[in-house]
Design a protein around this motif. Structure first.
Motif, PDB file in Angstrom:
ATOM      1  N   VAL A  65      39.948  52.498  32.245  1.00 45.82           N
ATOM      2  CA  VAL A  65      40.982  52.171  31.256  1.00 45.82           C
ATOM      3  C   VAL A  65      42.017  51.239  31.886  1.00 45.82           C
ATOM      4  O   VAL A  65      42.310  51.344  33.074  1.00 45.82           O
ATOM      5  N   VAL A  66      42.560  50.385  31.062  1.00 48.29           N
ATOM      6  CA  VAL A  66      43.491  49.357  31.541  1.00 48.29           C
ATOM      7  C   VAL A  66      44.697  49.308  30.593  1.00 48.29           C
ATOM      8  O   VAL A  66      44.541  49.433  29.379  1.00 48.29           O
ATOM      9  N   GLY A  67      45.882  49.174  31.185  1.00 51.34           N
ATOM     10  CA  GLY A  67      47.100  49.160  30.371  1.00 51.34           C
ATOM     11  C   GLY A  67      47.257  50.478  29.627  1.00 51.34           C
ATOM     12  O   GLY A  67      47.786  50.525  28.518  1.00 51.34           O
ATOM     13  N   PHE A  68      46.815  51.494  30.258  1.00 49.62           N
ATOM     14  CA  PHE A  68      46.645  52.806  29.619  1.00 49.62           C
ATOM     15  C   PHE A  68      47.806  53.740  29.963  1.00 49.62           C
ATOM     16  O   PHE A  68      48.248  53.750  31.123  1.00 49.62           O
ATOM     17  N   ALA A  72      51.555  48.675  26.911  1.00 52.91           N
ATOM     18  CA  ALA A  72      52.813  47.932  26.915  1.00 52.91           C
ATOM     19  C   ALA A  72      53.096  47.210  28.227  1.00 52.91           C
ATOM     20  O   ALA A  72      54.208  46.744  28.455  1.00 52.91           O
ATOM     21  N   THR A  73      52.097  47.131  29.078  1.00 50.62           N
ATOM     22  CA  THR A  73      52.290  46.351  30.309  1.00 50.62           C
ATOM     23  C   THR A  73      52.009  44.873  30.024  1.00 50.62           C
ATOM     24  O   THR A  73      51.403  44.528  29.012  1.00 50.62           O
ATOM     25  N   MET A  74      52.409  44.029  30.946  1.00 50.36           N
ATOM     26  CA  MET A  74      52.228  42.593  30.740  1.00 50.36           C
ATOM     27  C   MET A  74      50.746  42.211  30.843  1.00 50.36           C
ATOM     28  O   MET A  74      49.970  42.864  31.532  1.00 50.36           O
ATOM     29  N   SER A  75      50.406  41.119  30.177  1.00 55.44           N
ATOM     30  CA  SER A  75      49.010  40.661  30.182  1.00 55.44           C
ATOM     31  C   SER A  75      48.528  40.421  31.603  1.00 55.44           C
ATOM     32  O   SER A  75      47.372  40.707  31.940  1.00 55.44           O
ATOM     33  N   PHE A  80      45.075  41.812  36.061  1.00 57.53           N
ATOM     34  CA  PHE A  80      44.935  42.194  37.469  1.00 57.53           C
ATOM     35  C   PHE A  80      44.224  43.551  37.596  1.00 57.53           C
ATOM     36  O   PHE A  80      43.316  43.720  38.416  1.00 57.53           O
ATOM     37  N   GLU A  81      44.657  44.481  36.763  1.00 53.92           N
ATOM     38  CA  GLU A  81      44.052  45.825  36.767  1.00 53.92           C
ATOM     39  C   GLU A  81      42.552  45.729  36.470  1.00 53.92           C
ATOM     40  O   GLU A  81      41.720  46.396  37.098  1.00 53.92           O
ATOM     41  N   THR A  82      42.225  44.874  35.528  1.00 52.90           N
ATOM     42  CA  THR A  82      40.820  44.677  35.149  1.00 52.90           C
ATOM     43  C   THR A  82      40.017  44.109  36.322  1.00 52.90           C
ATOM     44  O   THR A  82      38.958  44.630  36.681  1.00 52.90           O
ATOM     45  N   VAL A  93      35.468  48.067  30.592  1.00 51.16           N
ATOM     46  CA  VAL A  93      36.926  48.181  30.597  1.00 51.16           C
ATOM     47  C   VAL A  93      37.416  48.552  29.198  1.00 51.16           C
ATOM     48  O   VAL A  93      37.025  47.921  28.216  1.00 51.16           O
ATOM     49  N   ASP A  94      38.220  49.597  29.118  1.00 49.83           N
ATOM     50  CA  ASP A  94      38.848  49.981  27.843  1.00 49.83           C
ATOM     51  C   ASP A  94      40.336  49.666  27.943  1.00 49.83           C
ATOM     52  O   ASP A  94      41.092  50.386  28.619  1.00 49.83           O
ATOM     53  N   MET A  95      40.752  48.604  27.303  1.00 45.05           N
ATOM     54  CA  MET A  95      42.163  48.206  27.383  1.00 45.05           C
ATOM     55  C   MET A  95      42.923  48.649  26.134  1.00 45.05           C
ATOM     56  O   MET A  95      42.351  48.783  25.054  1.00 45.05           O
TER      57      MET A  95
END
Lengths: 273, 596
Positions: A65-68, A72-75, A80-82, A93-95
């Protein structure tokens, strides 16, 4: 039985996203995923490397998971997380979508946010979580369209941490919006095989749940009686039943509750049972 | 399926004892009986069906009392320590099996026996000492008249401290129809008055010690299945969380929330003080430690402390029966009353239900007695009187059906076929209502525990108000429960296991090739044989009914405005069973089951 036990297992992203998760639980999750041949394990980024090592050479994907869970995190952070997760072994990836921007109708920002993740994923499967419980139907439709335009492979209902879980109504709407070629993942509050079958029937092609073992094991009982699949009260699966003023924006909550008044099943909506 | 001696357990023997002549003999377990009935409840039902005809009164010397264990007993299968006790019930007149945990069953298996068949009556009180293959009838002088704990201690003192005892207390000695047989001092084969049958035989107890190794057919395969089922127990929130943490009393708050907690003799379905008698409160106030039966990873048993005394329980059913059923909200008193019942050897469900019935008789002006809902004064002494068969206690000891009939208000007894209903109001759970009505041993929650799917969502939540499809689920669970009771495993495993798991355990342990459908067929055969027994005794479809109270809506709570819709489910139930409209098994079905 509408699908085989094995086919049902193949649709499940075996999920563990709780913050207190220890490595032993990730190990257990992976062992179960291998034993039941689930589609993937769905985990937080910090566990990707370990899970990838445990699942190496198997057919089970590592879904991160990303931005999880807020989205509300920046693109740039999501990208980067991805990238890092994929480098460490994630294959899916589940964003989480930028929910606020979607509600603001800032569609360019929503689209570019997804595009950044799709690009960072470098061809790997990307699923976009809409968090349907924070949206009304028109916003859900728009979220689906933007996800498709941005090159994502799936749209997904919920994080499991938001105000609502997956409902057949939402899955049906999402399937109708994205068409037959894009994936629809139902996630959040899927605890039994009956929940799972309802969502598959509505158009889900993937199920995210932490109850994968219970769902598959429970489904074995369906071979012994058709009675399990008798219909339930319609309100049980209606998103309006799950609406909560404490968890949702007021206008979203009222939008859901207003639907009850004109619902064809309103006669059955007497007591909360 | 044909069994040979290579199928383990098929070579286990039956021990038949005559208390009249004080002789014993070993009999082979026939391969047909094994493949058709397995062991435990199924085997006991077959033995009782063959020997106990309608003219034999339950408390006569000709009635049989069978202690039976199953092919999984004393193996490493989880919960494989239970014992089934089968007889004709003095409370209901039906065939009856009462199931008890603890550690008795494995000793019987290790002594080499699948079943202990007791017939006749001793001329004076005795206890039976089974020490591997050596059988002794010993005088119970000095033990007879004593309560359960001192009786157990004395018997062990005179035999072997490593043995296990199943015995009766004063209630059983006095042939009270609510009398239980107790193991490990506080585990009760509670229901149906099986303790009275033991008392009628002048048999104070059975003490058994076995040292033989229990072999299994395929160790590797069994290990594999055990690994799987243990994982399932660990994964399931009921078997891994609710039951270990709170024990069965976890159900108090839940049942109350759904309006299913029978209160004031089923006049209401919610109890205002439920929280005070809940599993949560028990944990906070009286909990001492957990208790595990043999081979059980769940450990739902409790050891509690009340008024500076420690004892086993109370279970959910007891908390209800001596609590909300009688309007009592004093948790410590309930726990102490439970200890008292254990010592006296009384079934707390039937006792509490009968007390509640008596309280309503007083409430309605049909009985003059110092009894009032919510009041505990004098009640402990009355419980003693029930066990000792004194005064009003003697009348109560006949059970609520006889008691209410005596006071011209049979409608106030909440029973089916003479057995008091347990702690779920059937108006809010349609499948469970059908399960009550069709139970072969009378009002029982364990023949088909539809609370699982209708309330707990195990294995999946079904609409508790719907009648459609419920007959099918009741048949499924009745058949599975009968098979499970013949293996013999604990009912709580159904929260975690699937049908195939039971079959796989059986196959690995015995070598008998069997799948889920065949296992259910065995359960169906047992169910039908029980039905045939009851029909032979004069029971009919009229007895597949519920007390009239359940045709009146509950006034308030989570099940308000509901009644039990038995008439909508019973015809389908008969049809699925292959029975005619009068509830008689058809010849076609009986032939299919090898019962014709």
């Amino acid at each position: 039985m509408p699908v085989t036990v094995e086919a049902l297992a193949k649709l499940i992203d075996h999920t563990r996203l709780k913050p207190e998760t220890k490595r032993a639980k990730i190990q257990e999750l992976c062992e179960e995923a291998l034993a039941y041949e689930f589609a993937s394990v769905c985990i937080n980024p910090v566990h990707v490397e370990y899970a990838a090592e445990l699942l190496k050479g198997s057919s089970v994907d590592v879904c991160c998971v990303v931005g999880f869970p807020l989205g509300a995190t920046m693109s740039e952070v999501k990208a980067f997380e991805t990238k890092e997760s994929i480098r460490k072994g994630a294959t899916e990836v589940d964003m989480v979508i930028n929910v606020g921007a979607l509600r603001d109708e800032n569609y360019d920002l929503v689209r570019s946010d997804i595009e950044a993740v799709v690009e960072a994923a470098d061809g790997k499967i990307v699923k976009v979580i809409l968090e349907t419980g924070l949206l009304i139907d028109d916003q859900k439709r728009k979220g689906c369209i933007l996800s498709k335009e941005a090159g994502a492979h799936f749209v997904k209902t919920s994080t499991g941490f938001g105000p609502m879980g997956a409902t057949p109504d939402d899955v049906r709407l999402m399937r109708k919006t994205v068409g037959s070629k894009m994936g629809v993942k139902a996630a959040g509050g899927i605890r039994s095989f009956k929940d799972a079958l309802r969502l598959i029937d509505a158009g889900a092609t993937r199920l995210g749940t932490s109850s994968g073992v219970a769902i598959v094991e429970g489904y074995r009982w369906a071979g012994y009686s058709d009675a399990w699949l008798e219909p339930d009260k319609p309100c049980w699966t209606c998103p309006s039943r799950q609406a909560s003023l404490g968890k949702q924006p007021k206008e979203v909550y009222l939008w859901y509750k207003e639907r009850c008044v004109t619902c064809p099943h309103r006669e059955q909506n007497i007591f909360n049972d | 399926m044909t069994a040979t001696n290579q199928h383990l357990f098929a070579d286990t023997k039956l021990l038949k004892v005559s208390l009249t002549s004080q002789t014993s003999k070993e009999l082979p377990l026939s391969s047909t009986d094994f493949t058709h009935f397995l062991g435990g409840r199924g085997l006991g039902v077959k033995l009782v069906y063959d020997a106990v005809t309608p003219e034999i009164a339950p408390l006569s010397s000709d009635n049989l009392l069978v202690f039976a264990i199953g092919p999984l007993t004393a193996t490493i299968a989880p919960t494989a320590g239970r014992t089934a006790i089968i007889t004709k019930s003095p409370l209901t007149g039906t065939i009856f099996d009462s199931n008890v945990g603890g550690y008795f069953g494995p000793q019987l298996r290790r002594a080499g026996y699948a079943a202990l068949i007791i017939e006749g009556r001793a001329s004076s009180p005795v206890y039976l000492w089974i020490n591997d293959g050596k059988i002794e009838f010993r005088s119970a002088k000095g033990i007879w008249g004593k309560e359960v704990s001192p009786s157990t201690d004395l018997i062990l003192e005179k035999t072997d401290s490593k043995a296990q005892v199943a015995c009766i207390g004063p209630a059983g000695e006095n042939q009270v129809k609510l009398a239980a047989i107790m193991t490990d001092k506080h585990r009760a084969a509670g229901r149906g008055g099986v303790g009275a049958v033991m008392g009628s035989k002048n048999l104070k107890g059975v003490v058994v010690k076995g040292t033989q190794k229990v072999a299994v057919a395929n160790t590797e395969q069994l290990d594999k299945v055990i690994t799987r089922v243990r994982r399932l127990i660990k994964k399931d929130s009921i078997t891994n969380k609710s039951l270990p943490v709170y024990g069965t009393p976890v159900l108090v708050n839940l049942a109350n929330e759904y309006g299913l907690l029978p209160t004031h003799n089923f006049q209401e379905g919610t109890f205002n003080d439920a929280e005070g008698v809940s599993g949560e409160k028990l944990l906070e106030r009286l909990f001492v430690k957990r208790y595990h039966c043999f081979g059980c990873p769940i450990g739902c048993g409790r050891i509690s402390r009340a008024y500076d005394e420690e004892g086993g329980g109370p279970e959910y059913e007891t908390l209800w029966a001596l609590g909300p059923q009688c309007g009592i909200n004093d948790l410590e008193w309930i726990a102490a009353a439970n200890f008292r019942c254990n010592e006296l050897g009384l079934d707390t469900i039937s006792l509490g239900s009968t007390l509640g019935c008596a309280m309503e008789l007083v409430q309605k002006g049909k009985l003059k007695a110092p009894l009032k809902f919510g009041e505990t004064e004098g009640l402990m002494e009355l419980i003693d009187d029930v066990a000792l068969s004194h005064g009003l206690g003697a009348e109560l000891g006949e059970g609520s059906k006889a008691f209410s009939t005596r006071y011209n208000a049979p409608e106030l007894s909440m029973n089916v076929k003479g057995l008091e209903l347990p702690a779920y109001d059937p108006r809010g759970v349609q499948g469970h209502a059908l399960s009550y009505a069709t139970s072969n041993r009378g009002g029982c929650h364990l023949r088909a525990y539809l609370i699982g799917p209708e309330i707990l969502g195990s294995p999946v939540l079904v609409d508790r108000d719907r009648t459609e499809g419920k007959a099918g689920l009741v048949v499924l669970f009745q058949n599975l429960s009968a098979a499970m009771d013949s293996l013999v495993l604990c009912r709580f495993t159904t929260f975690a296991f699937t049908v195939e798991d039971y079959a796989d355990l059986l196959a690995a342990a015995t070598g008998l090739p069997i799948g889920g459908q065949e296992l259910l067929r065995i359960g169906e055969r047992i169910w039908n044989l029980e039905r045939l027994f009851n029909l032979r005794e004069g029971f009919s479809s009229k007895d597949d009914s519920l007390p009239p109270r359940f045709s009146t809506p509950l006034p308030e709570g989570g099940s308000r405005n509901r009644i039990a819709h038995l008439d909508e489910m019973l015809p389908e139930y008969y049809q699925l069973r292959g029975w005619d409209k009068k509830g008689q098994p058809t010849q076609t079905r009986l032939k299919k089951l090898n019962l014709a």
